[in-house]
Design an enzyme around this catalytic site. Structure first.
Site, short mmCIF file in Angstrom:
data_model
loop_
_atom_site.label_atom_id
_atom_site.label_comp_id
_atom_site.label_asym_id
_atom_site.label_seq_id
_atom_site.Cartn_x
_atom_site.Cartn_y
_atom_site.Cartn_z
CG HIS A 70 41.31 42.18 34.20
ND1 HIS A 70 42.23 41.30 33.66
CD2 HIS A 70 41.43 42.09 35.53
CE1 HIS A 70 42.87 40.70 34.67
NE2 HIS A 70 42.41 41.17 35.81
CE LYS A 83 38.61 36.68 19.97
NZ LYS A 83 39.77 37.06 20.75
NE ARG A 84 31.03 34.74 27.46
CZ ARG A 84 30.52 34.78 28.69
NH1 ARG A 84 31.15 34.21 29.70
NH2 ARG A 84 29.37 35.37 28.91
CE LYS A 117 35.68 39.17 24.33
NZ LYS A 117 37.13 39.19 24.63
CB THR A 148 45.02 35.45 27.31
OG1 THR A 148 43.64 35.21 27.57
CG2 THR A 148 45.57 36.44 28.32
CE LYS A 153 44.95 31.16 26.85
NZ LYS A 153 43.60 31.42 27.37
C1 26Q Z 1 31.24 42.11 37.13
C2 26Q Z 1 30.19 42.49 37.93
C3 26Q Z 1 29.04 41.72 38.00
C4 26Q Z 1 28.99 40.54 37.25
C5 26Q Z 1 30.03 40.16 36.45
C6 26Q Z 1 31.17 40.95 36.38
C7 26Q Z 1 32.30 40.56 35.52
C8 26Q Z 1 32.73 39.23 35.44
C9 26Q Z 1 33.76 38.86 34.61
C10 26Q Z 1 32.97 41.49 34.76
C11 26Q Z 1 34.00 41.11 33.95
C12 26Q Z 1 34.43 39.79 33.86
C13 26Q Z 1 35.52 39.35 32.99
C14 26Q Z 1 36.26 40.15 32.27
C15 26Q Z 1 37.34 39.64 31.43
O1 26Q Z 1 37.46 38.45 31.20
N1 26Q Z 1 38.19 40.52 30.91
C16 26Q Z 1 39.29 40.11 30.07
O2 26Q Z 1 40.42 39.93 30.91
C17 26Q Z 1 41.50 39.37 30.17
C18 26Q Z 1 42.63 39.11 31.15
O3 26Q Z 1 43.25 40.28 31.51
C19 26Q Z 1 41.91 40.27 29.04
O4 26Q Z 1 42.90 39.61 28.29
C20 26Q Z 1 40.73 40.62 28.16
O5 26Q Z 1 41.11 41.57 27.19
C21 26Q Z 1 39.58 41.13 29.00
O6 26Q Z 1 38.43 41.34 28.21
#
Ligand code: 26Q
Length: 815
Positions: free
Chosen positions: A363, A553-554, A559, A661, A665
């Site tokens: 991702h 979004k976050r 972003k 995503t 939406k």
């Molecule tokens: C990893 C290690 C330690 C702590 C936290 C994490 C961690 C947690 C969540 C790393 C990444 C995330 C989330 C990432 C995320 O939401 N990515 C998004 O995924 C979507 C679904 O595929 C995409 O549409 C987005 O572009 C992407 O940013």
């Protein structure tokens, strides 16, 4: 698509036996016998609980039915996040029980819409990745694919965001405090998960060596199941979330508690969700979480496989395990350990089984988000796994070596990153241990092939494929946007709910006066509702007939909420200079959380709030421009904002947003995208047509080219008077009560490296926004574009995405 609908229509729609009378009685009986409350004293929350319990019984019937047939193959979706949000209305829509439920409750004198609000969000995720997992669960149930979602039952989900004097403050979230009527604790099942300890090798050469791991510490994993009801209630799958229990004997436990006021270590594992979405956090507890849920899930699915099919040799024929990012990538080593050490398989056979069973979704390309753990930490927590990782690497590098590659190449494809501290590269581990790796949009998958996995791809049989993300139309259109759904059903018939492909037929109505009037009326209803919510939550008044420009979004630098805020400031300057120049009235709506430790993102939130304060209070501006930052963004707030959006901001630095995503939406609900050539925006353009959105700015290739040139933001500001003015006003304290320090770090980063190309894309973005204004001034053209967005978004259904996973990766037939 037509044939799909035909088949779906032939399947009988189960009769859930619900009339409003029978549901009313069921609710009353739950109130009395499950909750021991009387109808007279029941609060909204009591009614909510009783209603869920009553509906749940109907879901359980289908669930048992879904489980009684032993399927040939099951899908296991392993994800450290599931951003479910609320379940009640979604379940009601899926079961087609909206009228029945409303009537049952109104006969009891209860307002359904108030009751809905009683459900806390299950915010067991940060953003896109977690929400994707939730949409995929919905689609797998809808398509009757036998599946389990496996994750962690966090006691505290993503923090609650409050805004204090413009700054984000984080508060612990407590979704379980009133109990969770959706979940079934499975006290009859638990698995031991080991950590630390020693490893004893039983001799033999490397290729056959088995080992016995004696962990120093064990934690129990206990499952809680939440039923996920599919469309029309035909099929139900379980979301199985693991909770950690201390496995220490009671005496030790009591002792531990006396020693420190600290809670028990074991139970801490499922206490909270890490609130960081884009920086790989190297904390030990995080690695414990990852191993904890991965190991519990593998034990659970292997037990099921053994019970149903006997030998683990046939695992790949009956189980497909999808790893949602690298968070469960330790599954590669754990499955090898279980096969070799605990089930006597040879290394070679175990490796074949592992690779054929597992697949992995990537991702992100952001280097700071690619997970790696120090060899020291893995060795200390998971000594046997570290040994297995080294052995995988040894075979791998030996192969690579045979192909005559140089040392630099070897260093790059090694599972171990050499440096001051050796680290295990989790994406490399996942790549090697899986038969298939996928990106989440076409651009992202192409970039994966060209960058992070460029070298690995040359020396491994692992396939890299694309599976562009999708969203659940049940939740993001049918449940979230009742006015628009009503119009679609009136126009196209009920079939649109089974076959969204037929939405394309409304393109013929995009010029039809009556249809356009109804379509825009639906939007107006949503905007009026949102305006009331904005006022209630922020005290800010907005006009529902203004253009609602939505950036939700976050909050992350890539972003580029900052780019939007800078354009807002420029617009403000423009309005002040010429108040009567015929400005299109706009409401800029921002919402999003920043990771608690991400100072720059938190400063951007402060800036949004400070800019909002100044602009909204300026009498010269009036209703021409309002800026609102809505606190505590999450799934439920998204369901309120998205159906009311006229414009969708998707303005990430090209090459950095894997897919997005939210973009899907918003476009599905008819918002016009203003966006960069990034992630799935590119595919949205292909589907809705380039006349019906606004794409601007540098491409991913131009971004990396510009990076190499090492140009600075100040080069741009020297050429753009408008940008210079904006930066100058930030630096001078115009939005910080004269405080020149507050936003100085932002000013500096804009003028220096400008890593996210905010300065570089500013002028293009300004022009793109003006073309949005132009379109808004021609209502017939505006509504035509908006309608064509809805009409052509069907492909972005998560049902399509799941079908692609099923046929291309999981090798499973879908009806
Ligand atoms: C990893 C290690 C330690 C702590 C936290 C994490 C961690 C947690 C969540 C790393 C990444 C995330 C989330 C990432 C995320 O939401 N990515 C998004 O995924 C979507 C679904 O595929 C995409 O549409 C987005 O572009 C992407 O940013």
């Amino acid at each position: 698509m037509q044939h799909v609908a035909a088949r779906a229509a032939k399947r009988p729609i189960p009769d859930h036996g619900a009339t409003s009378g029978s549901l009313r009685n069921a609710i009353l009986s739950k109130l009395r016998y499950a909750m021991r409350k009387s109808a007279q004293s029941a609060t909204d929350r009591d009614w909510y609980m009783a209603t869920v319990l009553a509906l749940r019984d109907r879901i359980v019937d289908v669930w048992s039915n879904s489980r009684s047939k032993q399927p040939e193959k099951r899908i296991y979706y392993l994800s450290i996040e599931f951003l479910i949000g609320r379940l009640l209305f979604d379940a009601i829509i899926n079961l087609d029980l909206e009228d029945v439920t409303r009537n049952a409750l109104s006969e009891l004198g209860v307002n359904f819409d108030r009751l809905r609000e009683m459900e806390p969000d299950a915010a067991l995720g940060n953003g896109g990745l977690g929400r994707l997992a939730a949409c995929f669960m919905d689609s797998m149930s809808a398509l009757a694919i036998p599946a389990y979602g496996y994750g962690i039952r966090y006691e505290h989900g993503l923090f609650e965001q409050r805004i204090h004097e413009g700054w984000q403050r984080e508060f612990a979230e407590d979704w379980l405090s009133h109990g969770n009527p959706w979940e079934f604790p499975r006290a009859d099942i638990s698995y031991s998960i080991g950590f630390g300890g020693t490893v004893e090798y039983s001799g033999g050469d490397d290729s056959t060596a088995r080992a016995t791991w004696s962990p120093a510490e064990t934690v129990l994993a206990v499952p809680y199941d939440t039923p996920i009801a599919g469309w029309r209630g035909r099929h139900v799958n379980a979301l199985r979330l693991w909770s950690a229990r201390s496995a220490e004997p009671l005496q030790d436990a009591a002792f531990n508690q006396r020693e420190g006021a600290r809670p028990l270590r074991g139970e801490a594992i499922s206490r909270f969700l890490y609130p960081n979405d884009s920086t790989a956090e190297g904390r030990e507890l995080r690695l414990r979480q990852e191993y904890f849920f991965t190991a519990a899930s593998l034990q659970d699915l292997l037990r099921r496989h053994r019970r149903e099919f006997g030998s683990l040799a046939s695992l790949p024929e009956h189980a497909a395990v999808q790893l949602n990012d690298t968070h469960p990538a330790i599954a590669v080593a754990e499955l090898m350990r279980l096969l070799v050490d605990e089930n006597g398989f040879s290394w070679a056979d175990a490796w074949k089984i592992t690779r054929r069973t597992l697949s992995y979704t990537n991702h992100t390309l952001l280097p700071e988000a690619l997970e790696s753990w120090t060899v020291e930490l893995i060795g200390r927590l998971l000594p046997r796994h570290l040994q297995i990782i080294y052995q995988i690497n040894w075979y791998h590098l030996e192969e690579v070596n045979k192909s005559g590659r140089d040392a630099a190449f070897l260093r790059e494809v090694s599972l171990i990153e050499e440096g001051e501290e050796k680290r295990v590269r989790m994406a490399h581990l996942a790549f090697l241990g899986c038969h298939c790796v996928n990106g989440v949009s076409q651009l992202h998958s192409d970039l994966l092939r060209e960058t992070v996995f460029h070298n690995l791809a040359q020396v491994s049989a692992t396939r890299i494929v694309n599976k562009t993300n999708g969203i659940s139309f049940r939740r993001w259109l049918y449940a979230a946007n009742r006015p628009l759904t009503g119009l679609l059903v009136d126009t196209l018939g009920q079939r649109v709910l089974d076959d969204p492909g037929c939405m394309r037929e409304i393109q013929d109505r995009a010029g039809d006066h009556d249809f356009v009037a109804s379509y825009s009326r639906a939007r107006q209803i949503n905007k009026t509702r949102l305006a009331a919510l904005l006022h209630a939550r922020t005290g800010i008044h907005v006009q529902p007939d203004a253009l609602f420009d939505v950036h939700v979004k976050r909050v992350h630098e890539y972003k580029r909420q900052l780019l939007n805020i800078l354009e807002t400031i420029a617009l403000y300057h423009g309005i002040r200079a010429r108040p009567n120049a015929g400005w299109v009235p706009r409401v800029k709506i921002f919402a999003g959380k920043a990771a608690a430790s991400y100072e720059r993102a938190k400063l951007i939130i402060k800036l949004a709030n400070d800019v909002s304060g100044v602009i909204n209070a300026d009498p010269v501006v009036g209703d021409r421009l309002k800026v609102v930052f809505v606190p505590n963004y999450g799934a439920s707030l998204a369901e309120e904002i998205i159906p009311a959006a006229d414009v969708s901001e998707q303005i990430s630095t090209a090459g950095m947003e894997a897919s997005g995503t939210g973009n899907m939406k918003l476009a599905l609900n008819g918002a016009i995208t203003i966006g960069t050539e990034d992630g799935a925006n590119i595919e949205i353009r292909e589907h809705v047509g380039s006349e019906n959105l606004v794409i601007f700015g540098m491409t991913a290739a131009e971004v990396s080219e510009r990076r190499e040139q090492k140009l600075q933001g100040s080069d741009i500001a020297g050429k753009s008077a408008r940008l210079a003015h904006v930066i100058q006003s930030l630096a001078s304290g115009e939005f910080s009560e004269g405080d020149r320090e507050r936003f100085a770090p932002i000013v500096r980063s804009l003028l220096d490296y400008d890593r996210f190309m905010v300065a570089a894309d500013f002028d293009a973005y300004w022009e793109a926004q003006r073309s949005i204004d132009e379109l808004w001034r021609r209502p017939a053209d505006w509504w035509r574009a908006s309608i064509l967005n809805t009409a052509h978004m069907a492909w972005f259904s998560s049902d399509r995405a799941i079908r692609e996973y099923a046929t291309d990766i999981w090798q499973i037939a879908v009806n």
